[in-house]
Design an enzyme around this catalytic site. Structure first.
Site, PDB file in Angstrom:
ATOM      1  N   ARG A 130     -16.306   3.686   3.886  1.00  0.00           N
ATOM      2  CA  ARG A 130     -17.555   5.061   4.632  1.00  0.00           C
ATOM      3  C   ARG A 130     -16.442   6.130   4.903  1.00  0.00           C
ATOM      4  O   ARG A 130     -16.889   7.215   4.467  1.00  0.00           O
ATOM      5  CB  ARG A 130     -17.449   4.481   5.515  1.00  0.00           C
ATOM      6  CG  ARG A 130     -18.557   5.904   6.109  1.00  0.00           C
ATOM      7  CD  ARG A 130     -18.862   5.249   8.289  1.00  0.00           C
ATOM      8  NE  ARG A 130     -17.695   5.758   8.292  1.00  0.00           N
ATOM      9  CZ  ARG A 130     -18.001   5.225   9.933  1.00  0.00           C
ATOM     10  NH1 ARG A 130     -18.649   5.016  10.627  1.00  0.00           N
ATOM     11  NH2 ARG A 130     -16.769   5.595  10.801  1.00  0.00           N
ATOM     12  N   GLY A 131     -14.661   5.963   4.979  1.00  0.00           N
ATOM     13  CA  GLY A 131     -13.953   6.611   6.065  1.00  0.00           C
ATOM     14  C   GLY A 131     -14.310   6.632   7.345  1.00  0.00           C
ATOM     15  O   GLY A 131     -15.142   6.854   7.787  1.00  0.00           O
ATOM     16  N   ASP A 132     -13.662   7.967   8.000  1.00  0.00           N
ATOM     17  CA  ASP A 132     -13.560   8.217   8.851  1.00  0.00           C
ATOM     18  C   ASP A 132     -14.511   9.525   9.268  1.00  0.00           C
ATOM     19  O   ASP A 132     -13.952  10.356   8.192  1.00  0.00           O
ATOM     20  CB  ASP A 132     -11.834   8.321  10.186  1.00  0.00           C
ATOM     21  CG  ASP A 132     -11.637   7.941  10.584  1.00  0.00           C
ATOM     22  OD1 ASP A 132     -11.994   6.407  10.479  1.00  0.00           O
ATOM     23  OD2 ASP A 132     -10.008   7.492  10.516  1.00  0.00           O
ATOM     24  N   HIS A 184     -13.816  -2.803  14.421  1.00  0.00           N
ATOM     25  CA  HIS A 184     -14.371  -1.109  14.579  1.00  0.00           C
ATOM     26  C   HIS A 184     -14.398  -0.521  15.955  1.00  0.00           C
ATOM     27  O   HIS A 184     -15.119  -0.810  16.381  1.00  0.00           O
ATOM     28  CB  HIS A 184     -15.093  -0.755  13.032  1.00  0.00           C
ATOM     29  CG  HIS A 184     -15.047   0.301  12.664  1.00  0.00           C
ATOM     30  ND1 HIS A 184     -15.734   1.439  13.223  1.00  0.00           N
ATOM     31  CD2 HIS A 184     -13.836   1.501  11.883  1.00  0.00           C
ATOM     32  CE1 HIS A 184     -15.708   2.354  12.825  1.00  0.00           C
ATOM     33  NE2 HIS A 184     -14.593   2.486  11.841  1.00  0.00           N
ATOM     34  N   TYR A 209     -11.713  -5.297  10.513  1.00  0.00           N
ATOM     35  CA  TYR A 209     -11.378  -4.954  11.272  1.00  0.00           C
ATOM     36  C   TYR A 209     -10.918  -6.532  12.575  1.00  0.00           C
ATOM     37  O   TYR A 209     -11.628  -6.251  13.503  1.00  0.00           O
ATOM     38  CB  TYR A 209     -11.722  -3.965  12.343  1.00  0.00           C
ATOM     39  CG  TYR A 209     -11.657  -2.938  11.770  1.00  0.00           C
ATOM     40  CD1 TYR A 209     -11.508  -2.126  11.475  1.00  0.00           C
ATOM     41  CD2 TYR A 209     -13.149  -2.736  10.182  1.00  0.00           C
ATOM     42  CE1 TYR A 209     -11.238  -0.893  10.167  1.00  0.00           C
ATOM     43  CE2 TYR A 209     -12.705  -1.699   9.551  1.00  0.00           C
ATOM     44  CZ  TYR A 209     -12.143  -0.540   9.278  1.00  0.00           C
ATOM     45  OH  TYR A 209     -12.569   0.317   8.425  1.00  0.00           O
ATOM     46  N   TYR A 214      -7.206   6.582  -0.556  1.00  0.00           N
ATOM     47  CA  TYR A 214      -7.898   8.072  -0.677  1.00  0.00           C
ATOM     48  C   TYR A 214      -7.852   9.214   0.659  1.00  0.00           C
ATOM     49  O   TYR A 214      -8.247   9.047   1.962  1.00  0.00           O
ATOM     50  CB  TYR A 214      -9.641   7.352  -0.706  1.00  0.00           C
ATOM     51  CG  TYR A 214     -10.178   8.545  -1.773  1.00  0.00           C
ATOM     52  CD1 TYR A 214      -9.882   8.620  -2.766  1.00  0.00           C
ATOM     53  CD2 TYR A 214     -11.196   9.470  -0.893  1.00  0.00           C
ATOM     54  CE1 TYR A 214     -11.182   9.020  -3.665  1.00  0.00           C
ATOM     55  CE2 TYR A 214     -11.984   9.576  -1.300  1.00  0.00           C
ATOM     56  CZ  TYR A 214     -12.502  10.045  -2.967  1.00  0.00           C
ATOM     57  OH  TYR A 214     -12.535  11.120  -3.748  1.00  0.00           O
ATOM     58  N   HIS A 242      -8.679   3.028  -3.536  1.00  0.00           N
ATOM     59  CA  HIS A 242      -9.102   3.259  -2.540  1.00  0.00           C
ATOM     60  C   HIS A 242     -10.295   4.675  -2.687  1.00  0.00           C
ATOM     61  O   HIS A 242      -9.816   5.898  -3.339  1.00  0.00           O
ATOM     62  CB  HIS A 242      -8.882   3.790  -1.183  1.00  0.00           C
ATOM     63  CG  HIS A 242      -7.918   2.571  -0.875  1.00  0.00           C
ATOM     64  ND1 HIS A 242      -7.382   2.543   0.418  1.00  0.00           N
ATOM     65  CD2 HIS A 242      -6.900   1.620  -1.278  1.00  0.00           C
ATOM     66  CE1 HIS A 242      -6.610   1.945   0.572  1.00  0.00           C
ATOM     67  NE2 HIS A 242      -6.681   0.850  -0.230  1.00  0.00           N
ATOM     68  N   GLU A 245       1.450  -0.984   0.244  1.00  0.00           N
ATOM     69  CA  GLU A 245      -0.450   0.050  -0.279  1.00  0.00           C
ATOM     70  C   GLU A 245       1.367   1.825  -0.208  1.00  0.00           C
ATOM     71  O   GLU A 245       1.870   1.058   0.500  1.00  0.00           O
ATOM     72  CB  GLU A 245      -0.928  -0.116   1.251  1.00  0.00           C
ATOM     73  CG  GLU A 245      -2.163   1.330   1.155  1.00  0.00           C
ATOM     74  CD  GLU A 245      -2.500   1.294   2.889  1.00  0.00           C
ATOM     75  OE1 GLU A 245      -3.443   0.959   2.537  1.00  0.00           O
ATOM     76  OE2 GLU A 245      -2.138   2.189   3.062  1.00  0.00           O
TER      77      GLU A 245
HETATM   78  P1  FAD Z   1     -18.279   0.680   7.300  1.00  0.00           P
HETATM   79  O1  FAD Z   1     -18.052  -0.793   7.074  1.00  0.00           O
HETATM   80  O2  FAD Z   1     -19.415   1.433   7.058  1.00  0.00           O
HETATM   81  O3  FAD Z   1     -17.962   0.821   9.152  1.00  0.00           O
HETATM   82  C1  FAD Z   1     -18.584   1.721   9.902  1.00  0.00           C
HETATM   83  C2  FAD Z   1     -18.824   1.208  11.112  1.00  0.00           C
HETATM   84  O4  FAD Z   1     -20.107   1.356  10.746  1.00  0.00           O
HETATM   85  C3  FAD Z   1     -18.307   0.202  11.546  1.00  0.00           C
HETATM   86  O5  FAD Z   1     -18.371   0.470  13.118  1.00  0.00           O
HETATM   87  C4  FAD Z   1     -19.074  -0.982  11.568  1.00  0.00           C
HETATM   88  O6  FAD Z   1     -19.868  -2.064  12.465  1.00  0.00           O
HETATM   89  C5  FAD Z   1     -20.862  -0.070  11.637  1.00  0.00           C
HETATM   90  N1  FAD Z   1     -21.891  -0.308  10.578  1.00  0.00           N
HETATM   91  C6  FAD Z   1     -21.696  -0.711   9.558  1.00  0.00           C
HETATM   92  N2  FAD Z   1     -23.041  -1.252   9.058  1.00  0.00           N
HETATM   93  C7  FAD Z   1     -23.655  -0.843   9.989  1.00  0.00           C
HETATM   94  C8  FAD Z   1     -25.138  -0.712   9.486  1.00  0.00           C
HETATM   95  N3  FAD Z   1     -25.993  -1.280   8.554  1.00  0.00           N
HETATM   96  N4  FAD Z   1     -26.065  -0.448  11.072  1.00  0.00           N
HETATM   97  C9  FAD Z   1     -25.128  -0.039  12.137  1.00  0.00           C
HETATM   98  N5  FAD Z   1     -23.590  -0.205  12.033  1.00  0.00           N
HETATM   99  C10 FAD Z   1     -22.969  -0.713  10.836  1.00  0.00           C
HETATM  100  N6  FAD Z   1      -9.916   5.979   5.196  1.00  0.00           N
HETATM  101  C11 FAD Z   1      -9.360   6.510   4.231  1.00  0.00           C
HETATM  102  O7  FAD Z   1     -10.050   7.892   4.290  1.00  0.00           O
HETATM  103  N7  FAD Z   1      -9.270   6.232   3.534  1.00  0.00           N
HETATM  104  C12 FAD Z   1      -7.983   4.904   2.636  1.00  0.00           C
HETATM  105  O8  FAD Z   1      -8.103   4.615   1.890  1.00  0.00           O
HETATM  106  C13 FAD Z   1      -8.575   4.102   3.815  1.00  0.00           C
HETATM  107  N8  FAD Z   1      -8.109   2.849   3.642  1.00  0.00           N
HETATM  108  C14 FAD Z   1      -7.960   2.281   4.091  1.00  0.00           C
HETATM  109  C15 FAD Z   1      -7.927   1.297   4.269  1.00  0.00           C
HETATM  110  C16 FAD Z   1      -7.740  -0.126   5.015  1.00  0.00           C
HETATM  111  C17 FAD Z   1      -7.507  -2.007   4.923  1.00  0.00           C
HETATM  112  C18 FAD Z   1      -9.096  -0.491   6.392  1.00  0.00           C
HETATM  113  C19 FAD Z   1      -8.993  -1.281   7.439  1.00  0.00           C
HETATM  114  C20 FAD Z   1      -8.691   1.125   6.518  1.00  0.00           C
HETATM  115  C21 FAD Z   1      -8.716   1.977   5.945  1.00  0.00           C
HETATM  116  N9  FAD Z   1      -9.479   3.209   6.485  1.00  0.00           N
HETATM  117  C22 FAD Z   1      -9.610   4.651   4.727  1.00  0.00           C
HETATM  118  C23 FAD Z   1     -10.259   3.231   7.649  1.00  0.00           C
HETATM  119  C24 FAD Z   1     -11.532   3.608   7.198  1.00  0.00           C
HETATM  120  O9  FAD Z   1     -12.070   4.474   5.855  1.00  0.00           O
HETATM  121  C25 FAD Z   1     -12.272   3.835   8.548  1.00  0.00           C
HETATM  122  O10 FAD Z   1     -12.184   2.841   9.757  1.00  0.00           O
HETATM  123  C26 FAD Z   1     -13.480   3.930   8.363  1.00  0.00           C
HETATM  124  O11 FAD Z   1     -14.498   4.383   9.704  1.00  0.00           O
HETATM  125  C27 FAD Z   1     -14.899   2.848   8.429  1.00  0.00           C
HETATM  126  O12 FAD Z   1     -15.025   2.291   7.404  1.00  0.00           O
HETATM  127  P2  FAD Z   1     -15.019   1.071   6.894  1.00  0.00           P
HETATM  128  O13 FAD Z   1     -15.854   1.516   5.177  1.00  0.00           O
HETATM  129  O14 FAD Z   1     -14.637   0.505   7.437  1.00  0.00           O
HETATM  130  O15 FAD Z   1     -16.923   1.142   7.307  1.00  0.00           O
END
Ligand code: FAD
Length: 286
Positions: free
Chosen positions: A107-109, A147, A143, A49, A77, A17
């Site tokens: 989703r992003g933070d 998460h 995670y 991203y 990403h 990465e």
């Molecule tokens: P989601 O899968 O949407 O989950 C987010 C939270 O919501 C979790 O706690 C989940 O349990 C909960 N959730 C999901 N669906 C529901 C539902 N239907 N109802 C209630 N709760 C729900 N960030 C960046 O900004 N840029 C990057 O390029 C980037 N790359 C990453 C690469 C990897 C391999 C990882 C592990 C993380 C990366 N991140 C990146 C960080 C990521 O954006 C954050 O961890 C973010 O907070 C969560 O993204 P997610 O896609 O896992 O979210």
């Protein structure tokens, strides 16, 4: 090439990465580092991203340079919570135009001020939309330690399943420093009926300050064995770097020995770190 086909070959793979520059000034230096890493011939390379999407152009440009000049399969990403639907589709259009077939849908933070756009709430919604938008191979994040926002691990795995049901082809893990955490996670994921490949994300920690950031940002547990290494070598940058790389390499060897074939290394744009790991695995990942 689609990453699901690369992973489907069932042999050990190593991928790397990189992150894009924040400003145009740093673009060439980042591109050069990314291409140096590409020369190590990884199975694929991901490009992160920037939160908020302000630097999306650089993600697409670096991914494209990796494909065209580096001759490596790129994984771009893409985050959604701070983006409008229009912006997401603009980026997908650019990826399609450049022939980039793989997207890691996130989703992003949530920004510190809590201000988000309202077109997307979760990554699962983005995954569904990318699948509808074209012939993309889509990955998602997972995670092993849960998460940070999730109530418990079981709930988080339930939501991971929703991402798989939305169409994601593989998942990549957050970094972890104790392989037993991953083995336990894999057991729970498979029990939940999730069958897509799980790519293990490994972070070679090369400085003491990095350790502090990891603890704060990701809620990742640092095992005693790892902390001892930071205690002993943390104030000697060269020794810390060497020890951190060896720790990561040992983690990878143990993972592959236990049947975890897909390894993704968070290089932090450091070609020399990627090169050392690659060289020390030359007979293990061919
Ligand atoms: P989601 O899968 O949407 O989950 C987010 C939270 O919501 C979790 O706690 C989940 O349990 C909960 N959730 C999901 N669906 C529901 C539902 N239907 N109802 C209630 N709760 C729900 N960030 C960046 O900004 N840029 C990057 O390029 C980037 N790359 C990453 C690469 C990897 C391999 C990882 C592990 C993380 C990366 N991140 C990146 C960080 C990521 O954006 C954050 O961890 C973010 O907070 C969560 O993204 P997610 O896609 O896992 O979210």
């Amino acid at each position: 090439m689609k990453i699901r086909d690369i992973l489907g070959q069932g042999r050990p793979t190593i991928s790397f990465e990189v992150f894009p520059p924040k400003t145009a000034e740093n673009y060439e230096a980042v591109k050069e580092a990314a291409l140096e890493i590409a020369a190590l011939k990884p199975a694929f390379m991901s490009v992160t991203y920037g939160a908020g999407g302000g630097t999306s152009r650089y993600t697409v440009d670096i991914a494209s340079a990796l494909q065209e000049q580096g001759k490596v399969t790129p994984l771009a990403h893409l985050t959604c919570v701070s983006s409008t639907r229009e912006k997401v589709h603009q980026v997908l259009g650019e990826l399609k135009e450049r022939g980039i077939e793989n997207v890691l849908a996130l989703r992003g933070d949530i920004p510190a001020d809590g201000r988000v756009e309202h077109d997307y709430r979760y990554a699962s919604e983005l995954i569904r939309e990318i699948k509808e938008a074209g012939d993309f191979c889509v990955g998602a994040a997972c995670y092993p330690e849960g998460h940070v926002e999730s109530v418990n691990k079981a709930d988080d795995i339930k939501h991971l399943k929703e991402k798989v049901e939305a169409g994601c082809d593989f998942v990549t893990t957050q970094m972890f420093f104790d392989n037993n955490i991953l083995y336990n996670f894999l057991y729970r994921v498979r029990e939940e009926g999730i069958r897509v490949p799980v790519v293990a994300g490994i972070m070679p920690v090369t400085s003491k300050s990095q350790t502090r950031r990891i603890g704060l940002m990701s809620g990742t547990e640092l095992p005693v064995r790892f902390k001892a290494l930071v205690d002993r070598f943390g104030d000697d940058p060269a020794a810390m770097k060497q020890a951190g790389i060896v720790y990561a390499t040992e983690q990878i060897i143990d993972l592959i020995a236990n049947g975890v074939n897909a390894i993704h290394v968070y290089t932090m744009n450091k070609p020399e770190v990627a090169a050392k790991i690659r060289a020390d695995l030359s007979e293990i990942v061919r």
